[in-house]
Design a protein around this motif. Structure first.
Motif, PDB file in Angstrom:
ATOM      1  N   PRO A  53       0.828  -1.213   0.000  1.00 34.05           N
ATOM      2  CA  PRO A  53       0.000   0.000   0.000  1.00 34.05           C
ATOM      3  C   PRO A  53       0.860   1.260   0.000  1.00 34.05           C
ATOM      4  CG  PRO A  53      -0.824  -1.602   1.596  1.00 34.05           C
ATOM      5  CD  PRO A  53       0.484  -2.133   1.101  1.00 34.05           C
ATOM      6  N   LYS A  54       0.319   2.332  -0.544  1.00 31.92           N
ATOM      7  CA  LYS A  54       1.088   3.561  -0.724  1.00 31.92           C
ATOM      8  C   LYS A  54       1.690   4.062   0.584  1.00 31.92           C
ATOM      9  CE  LYS A  54       0.502   4.078  -5.167  1.00 31.92           C
ATOM     10  NZ  LYS A  54       1.666   3.973  -6.095  1.00 31.92           N
ATOM     11  N   LEU A  55       0.886   4.059   1.652  1.00 33.85           N
ATOM     12  CA  LEU A  55       1.396   4.535   2.936  1.00 33.85           C
ATOM     13  C   LEU A  55       2.540   3.657   3.430  1.00 33.85           C
ATOM     14  CD1 LEU A  55       1.217   6.404   5.384  1.00 33.85           C
ATOM     15  CD2 LEU A  55      -0.549   4.887   6.329  1.00 33.85           C
ATOM     16  N   VAL A  56       2.391   2.359   3.266  1.00 31.56           N
ATOM     17  CA  VAL A  56       3.435   1.426   3.701  1.00 31.56           C
ATOM     18  C   VAL A  56       4.706   1.623   2.881  1.00 31.56           C
ATOM     19  CG1 VAL A  56       4.056  -1.010   3.948  1.00 31.56           C
ATOM     20  CG2 VAL A  56       1.743  -0.245   4.514  1.00 31.56           C
ATOM     21  N   GLN A  57       4.566   1.929   1.591  1.00 31.88           N
ATOM     22  CA  GLN A  57       5.735   2.178   0.750  1.00 31.88           C
ATOM     23  C   GLN A  57       6.553   3.358   1.269  1.00 31.88           C
ATOM     24  OE1 GLN A  57       5.139   2.346  -3.509  1.00 31.88           O
ATOM     25  NE2 GLN A  57       3.460   0.864  -3.433  1.00 31.88           N
ATOM     26  N   GLN A  58       5.884   4.344   1.847  1.00 30.73           N
ATOM     27  CA  GLN A  58       6.594   5.507   2.374  1.00 30.73           C
ATOM     28  C   GLN A  58       7.319   5.191   3.671  1.00 30.73           C
ATOM     29  OE1 GLN A  58       3.690   8.646   2.690  1.00 30.73           O
ATOM     30  NE2 GLN A  58       3.212   8.643   0.503  1.00 30.73           N
ATOM     31  N   ILE A  59       6.763   4.273   4.470  1.00 31.08           N
ATOM     32  CA  ILE A  59       7.355   3.917   5.764  1.00 31.08           C
ATOM     33  C   ILE A  59       8.455   2.868   5.604  1.00 31.08           C
ATOM     34  CG2 ILE A  59       6.866   2.953   8.047  1.00 31.08           C
ATOM     35  CD1 ILE A  59       4.001   3.998   7.733  1.00 31.08           C
ATOM     36  N   SER A  60       8.274   1.974   4.649  1.00 27.39           N
ATOM     37  CA  SER A  60       9.125   0.797   4.502  1.00 27.39           C
ATOM     38  C   SER A  60      10.628   1.075   4.505  1.00 27.39           C
ATOM     39  CB  SER A  60       8.731   0.041   3.228  1.00 27.39           C
ATOM     40  OG  SER A  60       9.537  -1.087   3.030  1.00 27.39           O
ATOM     41  N   PRO A  61      11.136   2.078   3.779  1.00 25.13           N
ATOM     42  CA  PRO A  61      12.600   2.270   3.725  1.00 25.13           C
ATOM     43  C   PRO A  61      13.242   2.579   5.069  1.00 25.13           C
ATOM     44  CG  PRO A  61      11.511   3.436   1.924  1.00 25.13           C
ATOM     45  CD  PRO A  61      10.435   2.981   2.851  1.00 25.13           C
ATOM     46  N   TYR A  62      12.468   2.972   6.050  1.00 24.98           N
ATOM     47  CA  TYR A  62      13.029   3.332   7.357  1.00 24.98           C
ATOM     48  C   TYR A  62      13.027   2.159   8.346  1.00 24.98           C
ATOM     49  CZ  TYR A  62      12.257   7.964   5.389  1.00 24.98           C
ATOM     50  OH  TYR A  62      12.273   9.065   4.561  1.00 24.98           O
ATOM     51  N   LEU A  63      12.566   1.012   7.920  1.00 25.05           N
ATOM     52  CA  LEU A  63      12.466  -0.142   8.804  1.00 25.05           C
ATOM     53  C   LEU A  63      13.707  -1.030   8.698  1.00 25.05           C
ATOM     54  CD1 LEU A  63       8.751  -1.160   8.122  1.00 25.05           C
ATOM     55  CD2 LEU A  63       9.644   0.228  10.000  1.00 25.05           C
ATOM     56  N   PRO A  64      14.112  -1.670   9.801  1.00 20.30           N
ATOM     57  CA  PRO A  64      15.283  -2.564   9.734  1.00 20.30           C
ATOM     58  C   PRO A  64      15.062  -3.743   8.799  1.00 20.30           C
ATOM     59  CG  PRO A  64      14.132  -2.776  11.845  1.00 20.30           C
ATOM     60  CD  PRO A  64      13.564  -1.582  11.162  1.00 20.30           C
ATOM     61  N   SER A  65      13.830  -4.240   8.741  1.00 17.75           N
ATOM     62  CA  SER A  65      13.551  -5.379   7.864  1.00 17.75           C
ATOM     63  C   SER A  65      13.732  -5.003   6.394  1.00 17.75           C
ATOM     64  CB  SER A  65      12.136  -5.903   8.116  1.00 17.75           C
ATOM     65  OG  SER A  65      11.180  -4.850   8.067  1.00 17.75           O
ATOM     66  N   ARG A  66      13.345  -3.791   6.007  1.00 14.21           N
ATOM     67  CA  ARG A  66      13.504  -3.357   4.616  1.00 14.21           C
ATOM     68  C   ARG A  66      14.983  -3.171   4.268  1.00 14.21           C
ATOM     69  NH1 ARG A  66      10.878  -0.523   0.523  1.00 14.21           N
ATOM     70  NH2 ARG A  66      12.370  -0.381  -1.199  1.00 14.21           N
ATOM     71  N   GLN A  67      15.748  -2.618   5.185  1.00 13.88           N
ATOM     72  CA  GLN A  67      17.175  -2.452   4.926  1.00 13.88           C
ATOM     73  C   GLN A  67      17.862  -3.811   4.810  1.00 13.88           C
ATOM     74  OE1 GLN A  67      18.673   0.395   4.145  1.00 13.88           O
ATOM     75  NE2 GLN A  67      16.633   1.343   4.294  1.00 13.88           N
ATOM     76  N   TRP A  68      17.393  -4.765   5.583  1.00  9.80           N
ATOM     77  CA  TRP A  68      17.913  -6.125   5.462  1.00  9.80           C
ATOM     78  C   TRP A  68      17.621  -6.687   4.062  1.00  9.80           C
ATOM     79  CZ3 TRP A  68      15.742 -10.764   8.765  1.00  9.80           C
ATOM     80  CH2 TRP A  68      16.507 -11.901   8.512  1.00  9.80           C
ATOM     81  N   MET A  69      16.390  -6.469   3.580  1.00 12.47           N
ATOM     82  CA  MET A  69      16.038  -6.968   2.262  1.00 12.47           C
ATOM     83  C   MET A  69      16.859  -6.301   1.161  1.00 12.47           C
ATOM     84  SD  MET A  69      14.096  -9.238   3.177  1.00 12.47           S
ATOM     85  CE  MET A  69      14.072  -9.823   1.508  1.00 12.47           C
ATOM     86  N   GLU A  70      17.288  -5.077   1.388  1.00  8.39           N
ATOM     87  CA  GLU A  70      18.125  -4.390   0.406  1.00  8.39           C
ATOM     88  C   GLU A  70      19.518  -5.018   0.320  1.00  8.39           C
ATOM     89  OE1 GLU A  70      17.200  -2.201  -1.691  1.00  8.39           O
ATOM     90  OE2 GLU A  70      15.217  -1.694  -0.909  1.00  8.39           O
ATOM     91  N   LEU A  71      19.864  -5.875   1.290  1.00  4.96           N
ATOM     92  CA  LEU A  71      21.080  -6.675   1.196  1.00  4.96           C
ATOM     93  C   LEU A  71      20.805  -8.017   0.527  1.00  4.96           C
ATOM     94  CD1 LEU A  71      22.655  -6.165   4.755  1.00  4.96           C
ATOM     95  CD2 LEU A  71      23.127  -4.895   2.658  1.00  4.96           C
ATOM     96  N   VAL A  72      19.638  -8.587   0.816  1.00  6.70           N
ATOM     97  CA  VAL A  72      19.308  -9.917   0.306  1.00  6.70           C
ATOM     98  C   VAL A  72      19.026  -9.890  -1.193  1.00  6.70           C
ATOM     99  CG1 VAL A  72      17.654 -11.822   0.445  1.00  6.70           C
ATOM    100  CG2 VAL A  72      18.454 -10.713   2.543  1.00  6.70           C
ATOM    101  N   TRP A  73      18.230  -8.936  -1.629  1.00  6.47           N
ATOM    102  CA  TRP A  73      17.833  -8.896  -3.049  1.00  6.47           C
ATOM    103  C   TRP A  73      19.018  -8.787  -4.009  1.00  6.47           C
ATOM    104  CZ3 TRP A  73      13.607  -5.025  -1.306  1.00  6.47           C
ATOM    105  CH2 TRP A  73      12.488  -5.743  -0.849  1.00  6.47           C
TER     106      TRP A  73
END
Length: 242
Positions: free
Chosen positions: A184-204
């Motif tokens: 969802p659009k709101l979640v897309q704005q929050i996602s980059p600030y989360l530790p889980s998203r930063q972790w995925m930016e290493l995995v992908w």
């Protein structure tokens, strides 16, 4: 080495004798993948990225609950209270927990890979796996420290419901279940600030064979240090209270 192995063996035996905790924790990520992700993966690229995401989810499940809920339950365990009185440095007990979590996380990730291999056109070259395991390990340490902090900050009976309130939103909003652009659009704005998203930016990038960017490594390191400091403070506070 003998003390470390003794603690590791004891931790593993406790979990093996608790199949009600061990089996769901190991199998839940694969079941989730087979039910909701695998049917929609028609190409190898999508299968590879989704498998990497759910491998991180599997590692997250094991490390977060092992260190969070498991450690919280130990606070009420008479045997654990007795072990803390022994003239042995706590580092051996903590290293035993780390080794146990690493073994279980690896097994959960391998179960996920097998599930993806039989249900999707998965095609991950062998040369990519060292980077994949490095990325998974970095995030596993980070989430394990977050779980440890939770274990000592809340009452043992509150650990499981609070863990779920943290674990599920972090997995969803971090992009472990679906690509970020599908959120969802709101979640897309929050996602980059989360530790889980930063972790995925290493995995992908590791899964795709692309180069890593420096920024996600810095973010994961910063979150890891922050969670370590919080966990250390919470553990010392709990020891003083007890």
């Amino acid at each position: 080495m003998k003390l470390w192995w003794a603690h590791t063996k004891a931790e593993l035996l406790v979990l093996l004798r608790t199949p009600g905790f061990l089996i769901p924790t190991m199998l839940f990520p694969s079941m989730f993948f087979l039910m909701f992700a695998a049917p929609n993966l028609t190409g190898s690229t999508a299968a590879n990225l989704s498998t990497g995401s759910f491998m991180a989810f599997a590692v997250f499940t094991v490390t977060f609950f092992q260190f969070g809920v498991g450690t919280a339950n130990e606070r009420e365990n008479p045997w654990s209270s007795y072990v803390r009185t022994l003239p042995v440095h706590p580092v051996y007990r903590n290293l035993g927990k780390v080794a146990t979590a690493a073994v279980l996380a690896l097994l959960a990730a391998l179960v996920l890979v097998v599930s993806a291999g039989v249900s999707t056109p998965l095609d991950l070259p062998l040369a990519r796996w060292p980077r994949i395991f490095l990325a998974l390990a970095a995030g596993g340490v980070m989430m394990g420290l977050l779980g440890t902090a939770l274990a000592y900050l809340v009452a043992p009976k509150a650990a499981l419901p609070l863990a779920n309130l943290i674990y599920l939103p972090l997995a969803f909003m971090g992009g472990m279940w679906m690509p970020p652009e599908w959120l969802p659009k709101l979640v897309q704005q929050i996602s980059p600030y989360l530790p889980s998203r930063q972790w995925m930016e290493l995995v992908w990038p590791a899964v795709a064979g692309d180069s890593w960017r420096l920024q996600p490594w810095i973010a994961v390191f910063a979150f890891t240090v922050a969670f370590a400091l919080l966990a250390g403070w919470a553990q010392r506070r709990d020891a003083i209270v007890r």
